[in-house]
Design an enzyme around this catalytic site. Structure first.
Site, PDB file in Angstrom:
ATOM      1  N   HIS A  19       0.820  -1.214   0.000  1.00 42.61           N
ATOM      2  CA  HIS A  19       0.000   0.000   0.000  1.00 42.61           C
ATOM      3  C   HIS A  19       0.856   1.268   0.000  1.00 42.61           C
ATOM      4  O   HIS A  19       0.329   2.355  -0.242  1.00 42.61           O
ATOM      5  CB  HIS A  19      -0.892  -0.018   1.240  1.00 42.61           C
ATOM      6  CG  HIS A  19      -2.318   0.377   1.000  1.00 42.61           C
ATOM      7  ND1 HIS A  19      -2.941   0.353  -0.232  1.00 42.61           N
ATOM      8  CD2 HIS A  19      -3.275   0.808   1.875  1.00 42.61           C
ATOM      9  CE1 HIS A  19      -4.197   0.750  -0.109  1.00 42.61           C
ATOM     10  NE2 HIS A  19      -4.420   1.040   1.155  1.00 42.61           N
ATOM     11  N   PHE A  64      -3.186   9.093   6.631  1.00 43.99           N
ATOM     12  CA  PHE A  64      -3.528   7.695   6.349  1.00 43.99           C
ATOM     13  C   PHE A  64      -4.253   7.650   5.008  1.00 43.99           C
ATOM     14  O   PHE A  64      -4.890   8.608   4.584  1.00 43.99           O
ATOM     15  CB  PHE A  64      -4.312   7.008   7.480  1.00 43.99           C
ATOM     16  CG  PHE A  64      -3.438   6.684   8.655  1.00 43.99           C
ATOM     17  CD1 PHE A  64      -2.709   5.503   8.699  1.00 43.99           C
ATOM     18  CD2 PHE A  64      -3.305   7.591   9.694  1.00 43.99           C
ATOM     19  CE1 PHE A  64      -1.874   5.221   9.768  1.00 43.99           C
ATOM     20  CE2 PHE A  64      -2.474   7.318  10.772  1.00 43.99           C
ATOM     21  CZ  PHE A  64      -1.755   6.129  10.804  1.00 43.99           C
ATOM     22  N   ASN A  66      -6.900   6.376   3.517  1.00 46.28           N
ATOM     23  CA  ASN A  66      -8.305   6.617   3.220  1.00 46.28           C
ATOM     24  C   ASN A  66      -8.729   8.075   3.372  1.00 46.28           C
ATOM     25  O   ASN A  66      -9.853   8.428   3.027  1.00 46.28           O
ATOM     26  CB  ASN A  66      -9.195   5.715   4.081  1.00 46.28           C
ATOM     27  CG  ASN A  66      -9.014   4.254   3.733  1.00 46.28           C
ATOM     28  OD1 ASN A  66      -8.339   3.897   2.774  1.00 46.28           O
ATOM     29  ND2 ASN A  66      -9.630   3.402   4.517  1.00 46.28           N
TER      30      ASN A  66
END
Length: 186
Positions: A19, A64, A66
């Protein structure tokens, strides 16, 4: 001026995970172009410098994944950017490890970081580079997969694609998106 945003999650536990390939590409660009990415500003760690003759800001949002759009919206508003001078680099589970996809615009697909960016900015006509990280196997949970590190046998492919991503960004800035797409897509 170009703003190059690499998506990832802050924190040592996320270093070198699937990610965080966006952060990894920012690190390569910074090193290759002698740009220090060490200022905390706009909910991100940023570095300002030049690639070729263009001023660039390299960005690693610290919100982060999201919530990445919060950081980019702050930068977009502060610098009054042209949407076409924004480049976002992020992981893509629909591409095999080592594959790149460069696009002029598009949807978020299934990527929550990109959803956050498009929802915050209210447009999708910015450049993006998707770095293949492959799909989970045997019913593995998607979240745990994208937060996992690459397998030893994937390291050569991913390291090569991260470097190619950095070259592709440099080509976008110096020669235009069409040249970059022709050289580096695939």
């Amino acid at each position: 001026m170009y703003v190059v945003v690499g998506l990832g999650n802050p924190g040592k536990q996320y270093d070198k995970t699937r990610h965080n390939v966006g952060f990894d590409v920012i690190d390569i660009l910074a090193k290759d172009n002698n740009i220090q990415v060490n200022k905390i500003k706009h909910k991100a760690i940023i570095g300002e410098g030049r690639i070729g003759t263009e001023k660039v800001i390299l960005v690693k949002p610290q919100t982060f994944m999201n919530l990445s759009g919060q950081s980019l919206l702050d930068i977009y508003s502060f610098y009054k950017l042209d949407p076409e001078n924004i480049i976002v680099i992020y992981d893509d589970i629909d591409l095999d490890v080592g594959k790149l996809r460069i696009r002029k615009k598009g949807s978020a697909g299934t990527h929550n970081g990109m959803r956050s960016i498009i929802n915050n900015l209210k447009f999708d006509n910015f450049k993006r580079i998707r770095v293949g990280v492959s799909r989970p196997q045997n019913g593995q949970d998607l979240a745990s997969f994208v937060l996992s590190k690459f397998k030893k046998e994937e390291m050569d492919s991913i390291n090569e694609s991260l470097q190619r991503s950095a070259y592709a960004i440099e080509a976008i800035i110096k020669e235009g998106i069409d040249v970059s797409m022709n050289k580096y897509n695939g």
